[in-house]
Design a protein around this motif. Structure first.
Motif, short mmCIF file in Angstrom:
data_model
loop_
_atom_site.label_atom_id
_atom_site.label_comp_id
_atom_site.label_asym_id
_atom_site.label_seq_id
_atom_site.Cartn_x
_atom_site.Cartn_y
_atom_site.Cartn_z
N VAL A 1 0.83 -1.20 0.00
CA VAL A 1 0.00 0.00 0.00
C VAL A 1 0.87 1.25 0.00
CG1 VAL A 1 -1.67 1.30 1.35
CG2 VAL A 1 -1.85 -1.20 1.19
N ALA A 2 1.89 1.26 0.83
CA ALA A 2 2.77 2.43 0.93
C ALA A 2 3.75 2.42 -0.23
CB ALA A 2 3.52 2.40 2.26
N ALA A 3 3.73 3.48 -1.03
CA ALA A 3 4.64 3.59 -2.17
C ALA A 3 6.05 3.86 -1.67
CB ALA A 3 4.18 4.71 -3.09
N THR A 4 7.00 3.07 -2.14
CA THR A 4 8.41 3.32 -1.79
C THR A 4 9.24 3.41 -3.07
OG1 THR A 4 8.77 0.94 -1.46
CG2 THR A 4 8.26 2.27 0.49
N LYS A 5 9.35 2.27 -3.78
CA LYS A 5 10.23 2.29 -4.96
C LYS A 5 9.65 3.13 -6.09
CE LYS A 5 8.54 -2.16 -6.79
NZ LYS A 5 8.92 -3.46 -7.36
N THR A 6 8.33 3.25 -6.17
CA THR A 6 7.80 4.14 -7.22
C THR A 6 8.06 5.61 -6.88
OG1 THR A 6 5.59 4.08 -6.24
CG2 THR A 6 6.03 2.53 -8.03
N TYR A 7 8.18 5.92 -5.59
CA TYR A 7 8.53 7.31 -5.22
C TYR A 7 9.96 7.63 -5.64
CZ TYR A 7 9.52 11.51 -2.54
OH TYR A 7 9.89 12.79 -2.18
N THR A 8 10.92 6.78 -5.26
CA THR A 8 12.31 7.09 -5.63
C THR A 8 12.48 7.01 -7.15
OG1 THR A 8 12.91 4.79 -5.09
CG2 THR A 8 13.40 6.49 -3.45
N ALA A 9 11.75 6.12 -7.81
CA ALA A 9 11.82 6.07 -9.28
C ALA A 9 11.26 7.36 -9.89
CB ALA A 9 11.08 4.85 -9.82
N SER A 10 10.23 7.94 -9.26
CA SER A 10 9.69 9.22 -9.75
C SER A 10 10.72 10.33 -9.56
CB SER A 10 8.40 9.59 -9.00
OG SER A 10 7.39 8.64 -9.24
N LEU A 11 11.38 10.35 -8.38
CA LEU A 11 12.41 11.36 -8.16
C LEU A 11 13.54 11.21 -9.18
CD1 LEU A 11 12.90 11.59 -4.27
CD2 LEU A 11 11.25 12.76 -5.71
N LEU A 12 13.94 9.96 -9.44
CA LEU A 12 15.00 9.73 -10.43
C LEU A 12 14.58 10.25 -11.80
CD1 LEU A 12 17.75 8.52 -11.29
CD2 LEU A 12 16.50 6.41 -11.83
#
Lengths: 334, 334
Positions: free
Chosen positions: B144-155
């Motif tokens: 539920v909690a976004a983690t890797k999609t957040y860092t991928a968005s920042l990248l």
């Protein structure tokens, strides 16, 4: 008791500013809707940043202008200001003094862009930099917590947005909110102690949620957390099983159904202590009933009720909102 | 344990996306810096809105573009979308599904503006609407909690901002943050129970403060309150006399002196329990020491440490961050 008297001055302050500022607001409107303006960049901090949140909706709907909130550190700490060639630049500041906001306006000016200062001090550095000054005409504000300069900023934004006769209802609606003080005191007593709180509002009144939270932090030392109602429905909703105050703004208008659905869900599924500021008849929720006014102007009226709620919450908690320890500390380190 | 494994996948995910997306990021950069673009309008919600906060600084400094965060309700509830004639429109969404974000992109398209979708699902409706799709390439995200999609968005945002070799340091810095897990567990234990918390960050890492707070709300039911360090120094500082966790991000760079001054002041004047994520040597404060990297790229590394902190804080509190009660409730009312 300057805070209380400043809160109660607001109806008169707004009535006077409304009659004085008609021409200057129209000039500002002409600048913001000029043929070469693609977006409005607003530089503001604290309470004025919440006024900017209102402008995002008011100028978005009434002037069709996208509003960009400036990140002042791009202009100061990072010294890499963006290209403002499509922007009109607006500063909002009670004092007109904050160096980082002056940097944004100065950059706009040096890039040849039109600049407007919305300030309570027409002799301030921000007013000096700007092409046009929209004075708040709120008189001296002695309290640490900004109240009348906030509603005067919202009024200036609304007057720039539109000269519709709708605006004539503002001073009376504010008077109605002030007259609701007994019901507001009841609500503050019913809410009880609040080390923390969640504040919900959406659209035009997202500004109200953020400003109410800031007042609770400054005046009553409440760790208040503002959310857009739309955002809260996702992750943050989980925190609601704790017992703490949930304060919400629910105006008649486009958001009403969604707002009430979420608050009822919070009542049914959580342990929060709910208080709803509203001008809709909602017999099944604990409300403070306030005057009817067009949704787009309602933030001016709702925040006055929220200011009074905060004043009484502070007093009930034994805190003196006239002398917040926050300011002393800030002053010490300036 | 999908959440933990997704957190630990991030170094590899970012390395792969970095090598795959070079060309598409350059195309996106060309669009955003086109001759008729005066500002970039970003439509995003929740975690992706925090990525947009990062873009405001990254695209501001590296592309000289003012970034405007869209108010989706102007396009949906109020049905009065602004004039986007100076804008490029960017949607950021893991799923690419959210109807209000689609409305913003569709409006951009109908006004003839260039549109970009940054999404983990190149087959999503948002990808269909956009002229260009920057895929996150993060693989399925089950938690539920976004983690890797957040860092991928920042990248993705960083790669659009610049193709400097600086970016090559990102995957190793993230690996360094993952390797710091023992120190992060110590910090979570030392911090202890947290019904609420204040999170501080500024500039590029304002995004980290907001995203850390959202993770604490979603995964650990902490009523976490994010602030820009600059804003907190004013009114909200008053709340610090309460005993609660104060979590701060202090990267080496332009903000370091101000960040550390404020945190030391909080230590000296308040009762907060402080934890500092930093890559500066700060022997006088309780820190988690993380790898050195350029400040503008540091949010990718810092949030990984913050995700781990949150995972362990949840576990220590007896909460299962894999099955947050928030989601069930949201699903029920959709």
């Amino acid at each position: 008791m300057s805070l209380r008297s400043e809160i109660f001055e607001q109806s008169d302050v707004l009535r006077a500013a409304q009659s004085e500022n008609t021409r200057i607001a129209a000039e500002a409107r002409d600048i913001l809707t000029g043929p070469e303006i693609g977006h409005v960049l607003i530089a503001a901090r604290g309470t004025s940043d919440n006024a900017a949140r209102y402008a995002k909706y008011a100028w978005g709907t009434k002037l069709s202008m996208p509003v960009t909130l400036a990140a002042p550190s791009l202009y100061t700490k990072y010294q890499q200001p963006p290209d403002l060639s499509a922007a009109a630049v607006v500063g909002i500041s009670q004092s007109g003094q904050s160096p980082d906001l002056l940097s944004v306006l100065a950059e706009g000016r040096s890039q040849g862009r039109p600049t407007i200062a919305i300030t309570n001090d027409p002799g301030s550095p921000m007013a000096d930099i700007a092409d046009l000054v929209v004075p708040l005409l709120a008189g001296p504000e002695r309290s640490v917590a900004a109240t009348k300069t906030y509603t005067a900023s919202l009024l200036a934004i609304a007057m720039i947005a539109s000269d519709l006769p709708d605006l004539d209802a503002i001073p009376d609606s504010v008077m109605g909110a002030l007259d609701a003080e007994p019901a507001i005191i009841d609500a503050a007593q019913r809410t009880g102690p609040m080390p923390n709180a969640v504040i919900l509002g959406r659209g035009y009144n997202r500004s109200t949620a953020f400003e109410w939270a800031l007042k609770l932090q400054e005046m009553a030392y409440v760790l208040a957390n503002p959310f857009s109602t739309a955002d809260f429905a996702h992750g943050p909703f989980a925190v609601l099983e704790q017992d703490f105050p949930l304060l919400a703004i629910a105006p008649a208008g486009a958001m009403a159904d969604d707002d009430l659905t979420l608050v009822r869900r919070a009542r049914d599924e959580g342990d929060a202590r709910i208080t709803l500021l509203t001008n809709i008849d909602v017999p099944d929720l604990p409300t403070v009933n306030l005057p009817m006014i067009e949704e787009w102007l309602s933030p001016i009226m709702f925040i006055v009720a929220a200011q009074l709620f905060t004043l009484h919450a502070a007093t009930l908690a034994g805190v003196d909102p006239e002398t917040p320890r926050g300011l002393k500390k800030v002053t010490r380190t300036t």
